[in-house]
Design a protein around this motif. Structure first.
Motif, short mmCIF file in Angstrom:
data_model
loop_
_atom_site.label_atom_id
_atom_site.label_comp_id
_atom_site.label_asym_id
_atom_site.label_seq_id
_atom_site.Cartn_x
_atom_site.Cartn_y
_atom_site.Cartn_z
N THR A 85 0.84 -1.19 0.00
CA THR A 85 0.00 0.00 0.00
C THR A 85 0.88 1.25 0.00
OG1 THR A 85 -0.11 -0.05 2.41
CG2 THR A 85 -1.89 -1.15 1.22
N LEU A 86 0.28 2.36 -0.42
CA LEU A 86 1.02 3.61 -0.54
C LEU A 86 0.62 4.57 0.57
CD1 LEU A 86 3.03 5.17 -2.40
CD2 LEU A 86 1.02 6.12 -3.58
N TYR A 87 1.60 5.24 1.14
CA TYR A 87 1.37 6.24 2.19
C TYR A 87 1.93 7.60 1.75
CZ TYR A 87 -0.22 2.95 5.77
OH TYR A 87 -0.95 2.03 6.49
N TYR A 88 1.31 8.64 2.28
CA TYR A 88 1.85 10.00 2.16
C TYR A 88 2.54 10.32 3.48
CZ TYR A 88 1.78 15.14 2.43
OH TYR A 88 2.11 16.45 2.60
N GLN A 89 3.75 10.86 3.40
CA GLN A 89 4.47 11.28 4.60
C GLN A 89 4.52 12.80 4.65
OE1 GLN A 89 8.60 10.08 5.05
NE2 GLN A 89 8.46 10.27 7.29
N SER A 90 4.00 13.35 5.73
CA SER A 90 3.97 14.79 5.87
C SER A 90 5.39 15.34 5.95
CB SER A 90 3.20 15.19 7.14
OG SER A 90 3.40 16.55 7.43
N PHE A 96 2.42 9.68 8.76
CA PHE A 96 2.00 8.98 7.55
C PHE A 96 0.47 8.83 7.51
CE2 PHE A 96 6.13 7.42 8.92
CZ PHE A 96 6.89 7.40 7.77
N THR A 97 -0.11 8.89 6.33
CA THR A 97 -1.52 8.55 6.16
C THR A 97 -1.67 7.79 4.85
OG1 THR A 97 -3.80 9.37 6.25
CG2 THR A 97 -2.24 10.67 4.97
N ARG A 98 -2.53 6.78 4.85
CA ARG A 98 -2.64 5.90 3.68
C ARG A 98 -3.34 6.61 2.53
NH1 ARG A 98 -5.78 1.26 2.02
NH2 ARG A 98 -7.20 1.48 3.79
N VAL A 99 -2.80 6.41 1.33
CA VAL A 99 -3.37 7.00 0.12
C VAL A 99 -4.51 6.13 -0.38
CG1 VAL A 99 -2.89 7.70 -2.27
CG2 VAL A 99 -1.15 8.02 -0.50
N ALA A 100 -5.65 6.76 -0.66
CA ALA A 100 -6.82 6.02 -1.16
C ALA A 100 -6.58 5.59 -2.60
CB ALA A 100 -8.06 6.89 -1.06
N PHE A 254 5.74 10.48 -1.09
CA PHE A 254 5.05 9.20 -0.95
C PHE A 254 6.03 8.07 -0.64
CE2 PHE A 254 2.48 11.87 -3.77
CZ PHE A 254 1.33 11.95 -2.99
N VAL A 255 5.54 7.08 0.09
CA VAL A 255 6.39 5.97 0.51
C VAL A 255 5.55 4.70 0.54
CG1 VAL A 255 5.97 6.54 2.95
CG2 VAL A 255 7.91 5.10 2.35
N TRP A 256 6.10 3.62 0.00
CA TRP A 256 5.40 2.34 0.05
C TRP A 256 5.47 1.76 1.47
CZ3 TRP A 256 2.15 1.46 -3.60
CH2 TRP A 256 2.37 1.97 -4.87
N SER A 257 4.56 0.86 1.77
CA SER A 257 4.37 0.38 3.14
C SER A 257 5.59 -0.35 3.70
CB SER A 257 3.14 -0.54 3.21
OG SER A 257 3.23 -1.59 2.27
#
Length: 516
Positions: A85-90, A96-100, A254-257
């Motif tokens: 899954t893909l996350y956005y890192q502030s 981190f919050t997961r990208v829809a 962005f960062v992968w899980s």
């Protein structure tokens, strides 16, 4: 349009058959039964396909027999496919919050998931029963043209959320904000040793074609793996657009899980769950250029509602949505360029909950979790009024209804709360999934688009036995407008039949109508 969508060179005369179909999200969980069998996985995956997916899936497991349903649109297919899954890192505080995810063009409107392609290039041998393999390497952090895994991956920086699919491709995550989001794309190997359906590392029994890369079918199979397989290809649409203003100093956020901010470590897993003869016939007969299942004489479509209803509650007690201080599992960000190294001992959960103990509904003192009920758009099972938004949680909805003197409370589509004095329990089925995360609490689930999670604060009620998931409610005649390219009808469709302005609902086949 299709030349852009099918990034592989499907216009080539060598492409004899094509299947293209969507899969809704089955589950998001830290599980990988190939790489980490029997244990909690190292990092988070989004999984689609048959509901027999589990932490342990031993060799010889018959997915056709083990799965009761599948989140993929082909009725005969109970395979499993999964990717990270893909996350956005502030860039401000490092959280981190997961990208829809969003559905691919011309695939309807399934809940998240991915689009799956099977392509026949010349004469191929269909995947045998029990076949398994992986693609990509989660530890890569730099591109190496000599490595097949590096060449098998591309990311498209989509220029719009439309059917054109236009945008530049890169082997790494895009370095500029993408107006239409990011499409991840990965090829599996197409050459087999002809003997083993799996191997210890899930790689040695297969190989990529000579000089193959994403969009290039290569120059035939090596002598060690002489049998040509269908080209299996996965694409996922990530809605990165809400974060387009959240870049800092030109650095992509962005960062992968698995802690990969480069994209080079993207990967995927496959477990074959087709009836062997059916897939063989499909690869011989399904020659529609667009890969539409309706044009394939040996396959049948599953309704979009049944796809969305095939979902499995997570069995690892950890929060994966909302804003997180760390990625799930032990996955610090490792930018490379050296290979990433496994990390352990960070205190992340290592145990699983029994499948019989988990549910999308929550145990709340003083309330009975009645179940998940069918509530098509435009209908109301609870008639005491609704409340929308405001950071909806299960507790907030139950308290709202109790304060107003109502016995029943229901949650729908992440942020809608309904109250009522009575409820028809015949609308409840264990075949339905109320699996959308609540807007106000990422650890809870608040119904789904056409599904109401019902709670009872009065005398407990009994729920009749569930009906078969193949029995669908009749489609309503109205409801909220469906966006362009969304599904608006078809056999088993229970959503809205009203299209957004400028589009009309057009029947493509008995199972699928689309706003065009």
């Amino acid at each position: 349009m299709w030349s852009a969508l099918l990034a592989l060179a499907l216009a080539a005369t060598k492409a004899h058959a094509l299947l293209r179909f969507p899969c809704a999200q089955l589950t998001v969980v830290r599980s990988d039964p190939l790489i980490n069998p029997g244990t909690v996985g190292a990092h988070l995956h989004q999984v689609v396909g048959g509901d027999s997916f589990d932490f342990s899936m031993p060799n010889g497991l018959d997915l056709q027999a083990a799965s009761k349903c599948s989140s993929c649109s082909v009725l005969e297919n109970k395979s499993n496919y999964w990717t990270p899954t893909l996350y956005y890192q502030s860039p401000t505080n490092g959280t981190f919050t997961r990208v829809a995810q969003y559905s691919g063009p011309l695939t309807g409107n399934p809940n998240a998931g991915m689009v799956v392609y099977y392509t026949q290039i010349g004469n191929v041998t269909s995947f045998p029963k029990g076949f398994r393999m992986v693609a990509g390497d989660p530890f890569l952090r730099s591109y190496d043209a000599s490595i097949d895994d590096s060449r098998s991956i591309l990311f498209r920086c989509l220029q719009a959320k439309d059917a054109s699919g236009n945008g530049p491709d890169t082997h790494n995550l895009p370095t500029t904000a993408c107006p239409g989001g990011i499409r991840s794309q990965i090829n599996f190997p197409t050459c087999w040793d002809g003997k083993n359906v799996d191997s210890a590392n899930h790689r040695d029994h297969v190989a990529y074609a000579i000089n193959a890369s994403f969009g290039n079918f290569g120059n035939g199979c090596p002598s060690t793996h002489p049998v040509t397989l269908p080209l299996l290809y996965l694409e996922t649409y990530w809605d990165t657009t809400p974060f387009n203003s959240g870049w800092a100093n030109g650095k992509q956020p962005f960062v992968w899980s698995m802690g990969d901010p480069t994209g080079y470590g993207y990967h995927a897993d496959y477990m074959m769950g087709w009836p062997e003869d059916t897939l063989r016939q499909a690869m011989a007969q399904c020659t529609d250029y667009g890969g539409q299942i309706s044009s394939c004489p040996v396959l049948h479509a599953r309704s979009e509602q049944d796809m969305n209803d095939c979902a499995v509650p997570p069995r690892v007690d950890e929060v994966v949505d909302g804003w997180l201080t760390e990625l799930p599992g032990c996955n610090p960000v490792q930018p490379g360029p050296a290979r990433a190294t496994p990390v352990s001992g960070c205190g992340a959960p290592t145990s699983t909950e029994p499948a019989t103990k988990v549910s999308f509904l929550k145990a709340v003192d003083g309330w009975q979790a009645v179940g998940c009920a069918a509530e098509p758009s435009g209908t109301s099972l609870l008639t005491g009024g609704t409340t929308t938004g405001g950071g909806m949680t299960i507790e907030k909805c139950l308290n709202t209804c109790a304060t107003k003197g109502f016995k029943f409370a229901g949650l729908k589509n992440k942020n809608v709360c309904s109250c009522g004095s009575s409820f028809d329990t015949s609308k409840v089925s264990s075949n339905y999934a109320c699996n959308l995360v609540c807007e106000g609490d990422p650890s809870e689930f608040c119904g789904a688009a056409n599904r109401l999670a019902v709670y009872n604060g009065g005398v407990p009620v009994s729920v009749p036995p569930s009906q078969s998931s193949t029995v669908s409610s009749p489609a309503p005649t109205g409801g909220q407008p469906i966006a362009k390219y969304g599904q608006c009808g078809g056999q088993g469709w229970t959503g809205s039949t009203t299209c957004a302005a400028g589009t009309t609902c057009q029947k493509l086949n008995d199972y699928y109508s689309q706003c065009l």
